[in-house]
Design an enzyme around this catalytic site. Structure first.
Site, PDB file in Angstrom:
ATOM      1  N   GLY A  99     -34.035  51.731 -43.657  1.00  0.00           N
ATOM      2  CA  GLY A  99     -33.885  50.531 -43.121  1.00  0.00           C
ATOM      3  C   GLY A  99     -33.676  49.311 -44.050  1.00  0.00           C
ATOM      4  NE  ARG A 100     -35.722  44.263 -42.315  1.00  0.00           N
ATOM      5  CZ  ARG A 100     -36.184  44.461 -40.947  1.00  0.00           C
ATOM      6  NH1 ARG A 100     -35.185  43.717 -40.167  1.00  0.00           N
ATOM      7  NH2 ARG A 100     -37.429  44.650 -40.690  1.00  0.00           N
ATOM      8  CB  ILE A 101     -37.353  48.400 -47.794  1.00  0.00           C
ATOM      9  CG1 ILE A 101     -37.970  46.964 -47.190  1.00  0.00           C
ATOM     10  CG2 ILE A 101     -37.957  48.730 -49.032  1.00  0.00           C
ATOM     11  CD1 ILE A 101     -39.672  47.294 -47.005  1.00  0.00           C
ATOM     12  NE  ARG A 133     -48.157  50.443 -43.668  1.00  0.00           N
ATOM     13  CZ  ARG A 133     -47.844  49.298 -44.441  1.00  0.00           C
ATOM     14  NH1 ARG A 133     -47.223  49.618 -45.388  1.00  0.00           N
ATOM     15  NH2 ARG A 133     -47.707  48.325 -43.490  1.00  0.00           N
ATOM     16  CD  GLU A 193     -53.326  51.433 -49.316  1.00  0.00           C
ATOM     17  OE1 GLU A 193     -52.339  52.279 -48.892  1.00  0.00           O
ATOM     18  OE2 GLU A 193     -53.275  50.358 -49.177  1.00  0.00           O
ATOM     19  CG  HIS A 216     -50.587  48.422 -50.109  1.00  0.00           C
ATOM     20  ND1 HIS A 216     -50.769  48.905 -48.858  1.00  0.00           N
ATOM     21  CD2 HIS A 216     -49.116  47.807 -49.504  1.00  0.00           C
ATOM     22  CE1 HIS A 216     -49.921  48.922 -47.990  1.00  0.00           C
ATOM     23  NE2 HIS A 216     -49.042  48.152 -48.261  1.00  0.00           N
ATOM     24  CB  ALA A 260     -44.332  47.206 -52.678  1.00  0.00           C
TER      25      ALA A 260
HETATM   26  C1  GLV Z   1     -46.850  45.950 -46.631  1.00  0.00           C
HETATM   27  O1  GLV Z   1     -47.356  47.024 -46.992  1.00  0.00           O
HETATM   28  C2  GLV Z   1     -46.088  45.568 -45.359  1.00  0.00           C
HETATM   29  O2  GLV Z   1     -46.230  46.165 -44.403  1.00  0.00           O
HETATM   30  O3  GLV Z   1     -45.794  44.157 -45.143  1.00  0.00           O
END
Ligand code: GLV
Length: 344
Positions: free
Chosen positions: A165-167, A247, A276, A294, A296
């Protein structure tokens, strides 16, 4: 009684609070301590007295929470991922759900690269060694890691991206600077890979076998849960590194601990965990794992943008207008939604 009551589960940046105040929303922040969460009972009680809920990924917004209030006009999550929300139930109940896509793409891709470089070059292990005062003589074998670029060999390294996807694509774009061969696999996004200038399509097995670095960027769904387990880890090269800033449950974390201990792969860089904030037993003791809590998307600018985007969505929910980032836009055409608009 006000009809502009927004329940924010935990403290969010001012960039999200300011527009809500300017709109005249009546704001309640359920938990103001940074080191404490919200119990499910507190969440459900809070939902009973609000018009719009603005949660974080730490709160399970399940059917019980969603059915607590017939007048709830929307859930404006401050995150791009929304696996903590039962969207199917929300749609059935006529509740729009929104998220914050786009604004965190680059920040998350940057952090993915921070994890990749840190694990490849053993940055954290070397830092600990320095901090412990153990460095007393340079040596040619000290903290040998893996090249990310071609290094002296001239042979490009292979980056495998799962979830394009975008990331995923932003991570691929950054690989250009390292002259990498980029493979991508996405069970839902083959077309996006085929159209992309930055990656070449590969089936999952081929990607796992050829990649020096495998990085995960898919949403958590029934299909992606445990997508990387023992068989997949066994397919990877013993010199390969696995990165996850998506995730946690996409990886079978117990299997990963075995793979790291027994050398099936060389290392892992993780920002997310299966259960988590708890980690699988033994993970914290693996010297070849770089572990982040978590973070990022945690740049000052990006968290502000996410908060203001969630606020914009929340205001649209309050106004009973289409939220710009609804994840279940089909809800607006349902009788359940129309009934909610009438009663609220
Ligand atoms: C972070 O994990 C998000 O989904 O924005």
């Amino acid at each position: 009684m006000s009809s502009n009551r927004v329940l924010i589960t935990r403290q969010i940046p001012e960039a999200g609070l300011a527009p809500l105040r300017a709109f005249g929303a009546d704001l309640t922040v359920l938990q103001t301590r940074e080191d404490a969460g919200v119990t499910h009972e507190e969440l459900v009680a809070g939902v009973r007295g609000c018009d719009v809920l603005l949660p974080l990924l730490t709160e399970p917004v399940d059917r019980t929470a969603l059915t607590a209030n017939d007048r709830l006009m929307g859930v404006a999550q401050m995150a791009v991922g929304f696996n903590n929300i039962d969207v199917e139930a929300a749609t059935e109940l006529g509740i729009p759900v929104s998220n914050t896509p786009g604004v965190l793409t680059d920040t998350t891709a940057d952090c993915t690269w921070a994890l990749l470089l840190a694990t490849a070059r053993r940055v954290v292990e070397a830092h600990r060694y320095m901090a412990a005062g153990k460095y007393n003589l340079w040596g040619p074998n000290l903290f040998l890691g893996e090249d990310v670029g071609p290094g002296g060999s001239g042979e490009p390294k292979v980056l495998g991206i799962i979830g394009y996807g975008r990331i995923g694509e932003a991570v691929a774009k950054r690989a250009l600077g390292f002259d990498m061969i980029v493979l991508a696999y996405d069970p839902y996004g083959r077309d996006r890979v085929l159209r992309s200038d930055y990656a070449t399509w590969a089936e999952l097995d081929e990607l796992l076998e050829r990649s020096d670095f495998v990085t995960l960027h898919n949403a958590l769904t029934d299909e992606t849960r445990h997508m990387i387990g023992e068989p997949e880890l066994e397919r990877m090269k013993p010199t390969a590194h696995l990165i996850n800033a998506a995730r946690g449950p996409v990886i079978d974390e117990k299997a990963l601990v075995r793979a790291l201990r027994e050398g099936w792969i060389a290392g892992a860089g993780l920002d997310v965990y299966e259960d988590e904030p708890v980690m699988a037993e033994g993970l914290a003791d693996c010297p070849n794992a770089v572990l982040l809590p978590h973070i990022a998307s945690a740049s000052r600018d990006t968290r502000g943008l996410m908060a203001s985007m969630a606020a914009t969505n929340a205001i649209a929910h309050l106004r009973k207008e289409r939220a710009p980032n609804a994840v279940n836009p089909e809800v607006y055409d349902t009788d359940a939604y129309r009934a909610r608009v009438e009663t609220s």
